[in-house]
Motif scaffolding. Structure first.
Motif, PDB file in Angstrom:
ATOM      1  N   ASP A  62      42.161  66.735  75.180  1.00 55.49           N
ATOM      2  CA  ASP A  62      43.211  66.983  74.198  1.00 55.49           C
ATOM      3  C   ASP A  62      44.136  68.127  74.582  1.00 55.49           C
ATOM      4  N   LYS A  95      50.753  67.237  72.327  1.00 62.72           N
ATOM      5  CA  LYS A  95      51.441  67.562  71.085  1.00 62.72           C
ATOM      6  C   LYS A  95      51.401  66.331  70.206  1.00 62.72           C
ATOM      7  N   GLN A  96      50.847  66.475  69.026  1.00 60.92           N
ATOM      8  CA  GLN A  96      50.707  65.340  68.126  1.00 60.92           C
ATOM      9  C   GLN A  96      51.876  65.305  67.150  1.00 60.92           C
ATOM     10  N   ASP A  97      52.536  64.155  67.063  1.00 64.06           N
ATOM     11  CA  ASP A  97      53.593  63.960  66.082  1.00 64.06           C
ATOM     12  C   ASP A  97      52.990  63.316  64.850  1.00 64.06           C
TER      13      ASP A  97
END
Length: 164
Positions: A27, A31-33
């Motif tokens: 992970d 960057k998680q949207d």
């Protein structure tokens, strides 16, 4: 003997493949949207955001006037002699007999409450947030009025179903 060595080599190969998948799928640095939630830092910035929030608030009308047994319209009518139903679901008989105990089938009796209370809260927050948006004044007033109207409808229905 060859078969044993073959299965042994196959097991080692599978183990190495699985380990490499775990190592590669780290992970770090990703960057998680987030698309299903909004916050004050990413939303309520312009008139389009205000319109999207208003449109979303209309979605809760389904809890009132939908056609499922857990909608408020059906529940209100089933508790009177307007609507007597026996279409196989055990809750119809309980509604017709006014047997509205806490073990009512499927937890149906609290569905409008669980849907509309958060909607009222969201609407109140939206009214506050759109007041800070710089946009056409007439449009802002219209959106605010629609929000207030929806909040009044939802509150009235909750009062009608559950009392003060």
């Amino acid at each position: 003997m060859k078969r044993k060595i073959y299965y042994s080599n196959l097991s080692v190969a599978l183990l190495l493949a699985m380990m490499s998948i775990f190592i590669i799928s780290c992970d770090k640095g990703l960057k998680q949207d987030v698309y299903d939630q909004f916050s004050s830092t990413t939303f309520y910035k312009n008139a389009d955001d205000a319109k999207a929030a208003l449109t979303s608030s209309y979605n809760k009308m389904d809890a009132l006037w939908g056609n499922q047994h857990y909608q408020a319209k059906i529940q209100s009518s089933a508790l009177t002699d307007e609507f007597v139903c026996s279409w196989g679901w055990p809750g119809w008989k309980a509604m017709n007999d006014l047997n509205l105990s806490e073990d009512f089938p499927d937890g149906v009796m609290n569905n409008p409450y669980m849907t509309l209370m958060p909607a009222i809260t969201e609407i109140t927050i939206s009214i506050d947030k759109i007041s800070a948006i710089s946009m056409d004044v007439n449009l802002k007033e219209r959106y605010t009025a629609e929000f207030m109207g929806l909040r009044a409808i939802y509150s009235h229905q909750l009062y009608n179903l559950y009392g003060p």
